[in-house]
Design an enzyme around this catalytic site. Structure first.
Site, PDB file in Angstrom:
ATOM      1  CB  SER A   1      -0.186   2.761   7.438  1.00 34.47           C
ATOM      2  OG  SER A   1      -1.391   2.998   8.122  1.00 34.47           O
TER       3      SER A   1
ATOM      4  CG  HIS B   1      10.377   2.379  -4.977  1.00 30.27           C
ATOM      5  ND1 HIS B   1      10.914   1.189  -4.533  1.00 30.27           N
ATOM      6  CD2 HIS B   1       9.066   2.329  -4.661  1.00 30.27           C
ATOM      7  CE1 HIS B   1       9.958   0.451  -3.990  1.00 30.27           C
ATOM      8  NE2 HIS B   1       8.826   1.129  -4.045  1.00 30.27           N
TER       9      HIS B   1
ATOM     10  CB  CYS C   1      -6.335   0.500   6.931  1.00 31.20           C
ATOM     11  SG  CYS C   1      -6.133  -0.324   5.351  1.00 31.20           S
TER      12      CYS C   1
END
EC number: 4.1.1.50
Length: 264
Positions: A112, A117, A140
Site C-alpha cells: 500500500s 500534498h 490491496c
C-alpha cells in the site's frame, strides 16, 4: 456480509482520499505572508513524514520507502510505500463501524501507500488565506483504509473536509465467482466516531453500483477569534467583525459546495 473464502490473494484495491482545509483571515500583506510561512513550516516535509510514519506505526504497517520534498515558494509532499505484516484474513473485522481513535488503533496494510500534498494559498485582496492538504491511503488486500479514517481526521481536524472512498477491481472466491466488494458500506460516516460527527455538518453523494462513496464535512461552530492571524476580534469595530465573518463564512461555503456563491 458473510466472510468470503477466496481463491488466492484478495485483489481488490481500496482507496481513501480526502482534502482538509484550514481557513484564515490576515488583515495586512505582512500578516498574509506570516500565515503562509507559519502554515508552510508547520506542515513541512519533515513534519508530514513524522505524521505519516506515526500513522504507519499505529496501524502496524512496515515502511518500505519514503519520498519527501519541500517546494518553493511553499508546499510539501510525502509518499510512503508500506507493506502488510502477516495477518489471518479470518481475524479481520469487516463490519461497518467508526474506526478507532489514535490510542487504540491496531491494524495492518498490504502493498500500500500513504501520501500527502499541501497547498498554502492567499490572495492580495480580501485578506483570506487557505491551506489545503490532500491525503490518500490506498491498500490491496483484505484491509480497508477506512479503518485509518477516524485517526487521520482526529490528527488533522480542520474547517472543511471532503472524503472519497472507492473499491476497484475484483477478487474470486473458491467457486470462481467474482466479487467487486468484500465488505458492507452505505456511507463513509459509518466509520466515524460520534464525537467527530457531532462537530460537522455532513452530506453524502454516493454511487453504490460503482462502489464510489463521497462525504463532505463543514465545521458547525464558528468563532471569529479562531480565524484571525495576529489580530484580535475585540480590536476591530463591530462593522469590521461582521464583514470579516461574512467573508470567511462565504469562503467556507464556496469550498464546501465546490462553487462560487454570489454576494447577497
Amino acid at each position: 456480509m458473510k466472510k468470503l473464502k477466496l481463491h488466492g490473494f484478495n485483489n481488490l484495491t481500496k482507496s481513501l482520499s480526502f482534502c482538509i482545509y484550514d481557513i484564515c483571515y490576515a488583515k495586512t500583506a505582512e500578516e498574509r505572508d506570516g500565515y503562509i510561512a507559519y502554515i508552510d513550516e508547520l506542515y513541512n516535509a519533515n513534519r508530514l513524514t513524522e505524521i505519516l510514519s506515526e500513522t504507519c506505526s499505529i496501524i502496524g504497517a512496515n515502511i518500505l520507502n519514503i519520498a519527501r520534498q519541500d517546494y518553493e515558494p511553499q508546499g510539501a509532499s510525502v509518499t510512503i510505500l508500506v507493506s502488510e505484516e502477516p495477518v489471518d484474513p479470518k481475524l479481520i473485522d469487516q463490519t461497518k463501524h467508526p474506526g478507532p481513535l489514535p490510542e487504540t488503533v491496531v491494524a495492518h496494510l498490504d502493498k500500500s501507500h500513504i501520501c500527502v500534498h499541501t497547498y498554502p494559498e492567499s490572495h492580495p485582496e480580501g485578506g483570506l488565506c487557505t491551506f489545503r492538504a490532500d491525503i490518500e491511503v490506498s491498500t490491496c488486500g483484505v484491509i480497508s483504509p477506512l479503518k485509518a479514517l477516524n485517526y487521520l481526521i482526529h490528527q488533522l481536524e480542520s474547517d472543511i473536509v471532503t472524503i472519497d472512498y472507492r473499491v476497484r477491481g475484483f477478487t474470486r472466491d473458491v467457486n470462481g465467482m467474482k466479487h467487486f466488494i468484500d465488505h458492507e458500506i452505505n456511507s463513509i460516516q459509518n466509520f466515524m466516531s460520534e464525537d467527530m460527527k457531532s462537530l460537522y455538518d455532513m452530506v453524502d453523494v454516493n454511487v453504490y453500483q460503482e462502489n464510489i462513496f463521497h462525504t463532505k464535512m463543514l465545521l458547525k461552530e464558528f468563532d471569529l477569534k479562531h480565524y484571525m492571524f495576529h489580530t484580535k476580534p475585540e480590536d476591530l469595530t463591530e462593522t469590521e467583525r461582521q464583514e470579516i465573518t461574512a467573508a470567511l463564512w462565504k469562503e467556507m461555503r464556496e469550498i464546501y459546495y465546490g462553487r462560487n456563491i454570489s454576494a447577497v
